[in-house]
Design a protein around this motif. Structure first.
Motif, mmCIF file in Angstrom:
data_model
loop_
_atom_site.group_PDB
_atom_site.id
_atom_site.type_symbol
_atom_site.label_atom_id
_atom_site.label_comp_id
_atom_site.label_asym_id
_atom_site.label_seq_id
_atom_site.Cartn_x
_atom_site.Cartn_y
_atom_site.Cartn_z
ATOM 1 N N SER A 4 0.844 -1.180 0.000
ATOM 2 C CA SER A 4 0.000 0.000 0.000
ATOM 3 C C SER A 4 0.890 1.244 0.000
ATOM 4 O O SER A 4 2.080 1.176 0.284
ATOM 5 C CB SER A 4 -0.897 -0.073 1.239
ATOM 6 O OG SER A 4 -0.981 1.172 1.879
ATOM 7 N N CYS A 5 0.297 2.375 -0.364
ATOM 8 C CA CYS A 5 1.019 3.650 -0.259
ATOM 9 C C CYS A 5 1.358 3.880 1.213
ATOM 10 O O CYS A 5 0.492 3.758 2.074
ATOM 11 C CB CYS A 5 0.153 4.787 -0.778
ATOM 12 S SG CYS A 5 0.904 6.416 -0.590
ATOM 13 N N ARG A 6 2.608 4.237 1.503
ATOM 14 C CA ARG A 6 2.963 4.408 2.920
ATOM 15 C C ARG A 6 2.180 5.547 3.550
ATOM 16 O O ARG A 6 1.997 5.589 4.762
ATOM 17 C CB ARG A 6 4.466 4.606 3.103
ATOM 18 C CG ARG A 6 5.024 5.906 2.578
ATOM 19 C CD ARG A 6 6.316 6.266 3.318
ATOM 20 N NE ARG A 6 7.410 5.379 2.997
ATOM 21 C CZ ARG A 6 8.422 5.698 2.196
ATOM 22 N NH1 ARG A 6 8.464 6.892 1.650
ATOM 23 N NH2 ARG A 6 9.397 4.856 1.965
ATOM 24 N N GLY A 25 6.520 10.927 2.362
ATOM 25 C CA GLY A 25 6.481 10.947 0.910
ATOM 26 C C GLY A 25 5.819 9.682 0.402
ATOM 27 O O GLY A 25 5.833 8.639 1.054
ATOM 28 N N CYS A 26 5.226 9.780 -0.761
ATOM 29 C CA CYS A 26 4.591 8.616 -1.393
ATOM 30 C C CYS A 26 5.673 7.710 -1.958
ATOM 31 O O CYS A 26 6.650 8.166 -2.539
ATOM 32 C CB CYS A 26 3.662 9.118 -2.501
ATOM 33 S SG CYS A 26 3.028 7.820 -3.559
ATOM 34 N N ASN A 27 5.506 6.419 -1.761
ATOM 35 C CA ASN A 27 6.485 5.440 -2.261
ATOM 36 C C ASN A 27 5.928 4.634 -3.426
ATOM 37 O O ASN A 27 6.432 3.570 -3.746
ATOM 38 C CB ASN A 27 6.905 4.508 -1.115
ATOM 39 C CG ASN A 27 5.728 3.782 -0.491
ATOM 40 O OD1 ASN A 27 4.648 4.342 -0.357
ATOM 41 N ND2 ASN A 27 5.922 2.543 -0.107
ATOM 42 N N CYS A 28 4.879 5.125 -4.038
ATOM 43 C CA CYS A 28 4.189 4.329 -5.053
ATOM 44 C C CYS A 28 4.814 4.505 -6.430
ATOM 45 O O CYS A 28 5.454 5.513 -6.720
ATOM 46 C CB CYS A 28 2.723 4.738 -5.114
ATOM 47 S SG CYS A 28 1.914 4.647 -3.520
ATOM 48 N N ILE A 29 4.552 3.525 -7.281
ATOM 49 C CA ILE A 29 4.879 3.658 -8.689
ATOM 50 C C ILE A 29 3.860 4.630 -9.284
ATOM 51 O O ILE A 29 2.662 4.507 -9.015
ATOM 52 C CB ILE A 29 4.791 2.276 -9.386
ATOM 53 C CG1 ILE A 29 5.899 1.371 -8.852
ATOM 54 C CG2 ILE A 29 4.863 2.422 -10.915
ATOM 55 C CD1 ILE A 29 5.736 -0.088 -9.270
ATOM 56 N N GLN A 55 -0.139 4.203 -9.661
ATOM 57 C CA GLN A 55 -0.728 3.274 -8.680
ATOM 58 C C GLN A 55 -1.324 4.021 -7.503
ATOM 59 O O GLN A 55 -1.843 3.404 -6.582
ATOM 60 C CB GLN A 55 0.332 2.306 -8.151
ATOM 61 C CG GLN A 55 0.708 1.207 -9.122
ATOM 62 C CD GLN A 55 1.528 0.127 -8.445
ATOM 63 O OE1 GLN A 55 2.290 0.407 -7.533
ATOM 64 N NE2 GLN A 55 1.356 -1.098 -8.899
ATOM 65 N N CYS A 56 -1.248 5.316 -7.515
ATOM 66 C CA CYS A 56 -1.640 6.083 -6.332
ATOM 67 C C CYS A 56 -2.217 7.411 -6.780
ATOM 68 O O CYS A 56 -1.829 7.947 -7.802
ATOM 69 C CB CYS A 56 -0.408 6.296 -5.454
ATOM 70 S SG CYS A 56 -0.768 7.111 -3.906
ATOM 71 N N THR A 57 -3.156 7.934 -6.009
ATOM 72 C CA THR A 57 -3.772 9.203 -6.371
ATOM 73 C C THR A 57 -3.279 10.345 -5.497
ATOM 74 O O THR A 57 -3.772 11.466 -5.611
ATOM 75 C CB THR A 57 -5.311 9.116 -6.223
ATOM 76 O OG1 THR A 57 -5.611 8.719 -4.876
ATOM 77 C CG2 THR A 57 -5.903 8.105 -7.193
ATOM 78 N N CYS A 58 -2.312 10.079 -4.622
ATOM 79 C CA CYS A 58 -1.909 11.147 -3.709
ATOM 80 C C CYS A 58 -1.088 12.221 -4.427
ATOM 81 O O CYS A 58 -0.898 13.303 -3.893
ATOM 82 C CB CYS A 58 -1.189 10.597 -2.484
ATOM 83 S SG CYS A 58 0.435 9.951 -2.791
ATOM 84 N N GLY A 59 -0.618 11.924 -5.640
ATOM 85 C CA GLY A 59 0.036 12.949 -6.447
ATOM 86 C C GLY A 59 1.414 13.359 -5.963
ATOM 87 O O GLY A 59 1.959 14.369 -6.369
HETATM 88 ZN ZN LIG Z 1 1.186 6.881 -2.827
#
Ligand SMILES: [Zn+2]
Length: 155
Positions: free
Chosen positions: A92-94, A136-140, A143-147
């Motif tokens: 999941s997004c951290r 910070g977001c750790n997503c690819i 895969q995430c909407t947090c931008g």
């Molecule tokens: Zn994220």
């Protein structure tokens, strides 16, 4: 960096068998069968298949005494359970993990005792001074909407 799943993933059925092996080191297929047959209606052959899968995954070991096979877990129960949950949270997004953990500890089915809660409060208090104001977001990207994926860090 891709997330690696260090521990083997086991199915729900295999997990039920593994729990009997954890609780009864050196148990046999008959022993596992006796523990689970009423709850799950499994045949002895089903239990043997599940034990073989767990052995193939390296989470239990087999020793043969005469004609009888004995099973023992090669993974620690708490560490294994913890790793399964960690693997899920790392997917999941951290930035969402705090909310997920909050929901989990608020779930009535995940019962916590007063000492458990006091322990969690102390653990969180100890982490508070060094915790970042924002993660910070750790997503690819995608895969995430947090931008905030441009802040992606290797962890
Ligand atoms: Zn994220």
């Amino acid at each position: 960096m891709a997330i690696k799943e260090k521990e083997a993933s086991v199915s729900s059925a295999e997990w039920q068998v593994l729990r009997v092996v954890w609780a009864n080191p050196e148990t046999t297929s008959q022993g596992v069968y006796e523990s689970l047959k009423d709850e799950y209606g499994w045949k002895l052959s089903t239990v043997k298949t599940l034990l073989h899968r767990l052995r193939d995954k390296g989470v239990i070991a087999v020793t043969q005494v005469g004609r009888v096979f004995h099973y023992i877990a090669t993974v620690d129960e708490l560490a294994f359970n913890e790793e399964q949950i960690r693997v899920l949270l790392l997917k999941s997004c951290r930035r969402k993990n705090g909310a997920i953990l909050k929901r989990l500890i608020s779930d009535e089915r995940i019962a916590l005792s007063k000492p458990d809660i006091e322990d969690l409060i102390e653990t969180l208090k100890a982490q508070l001074p060094d915790a970042p104001d924002e993660l910070g977001c750790n997503c690819i990207p995608g895969q995430c909407t947090c931008g905030l994926h441009h802040h992606r860090e290797v962890s």
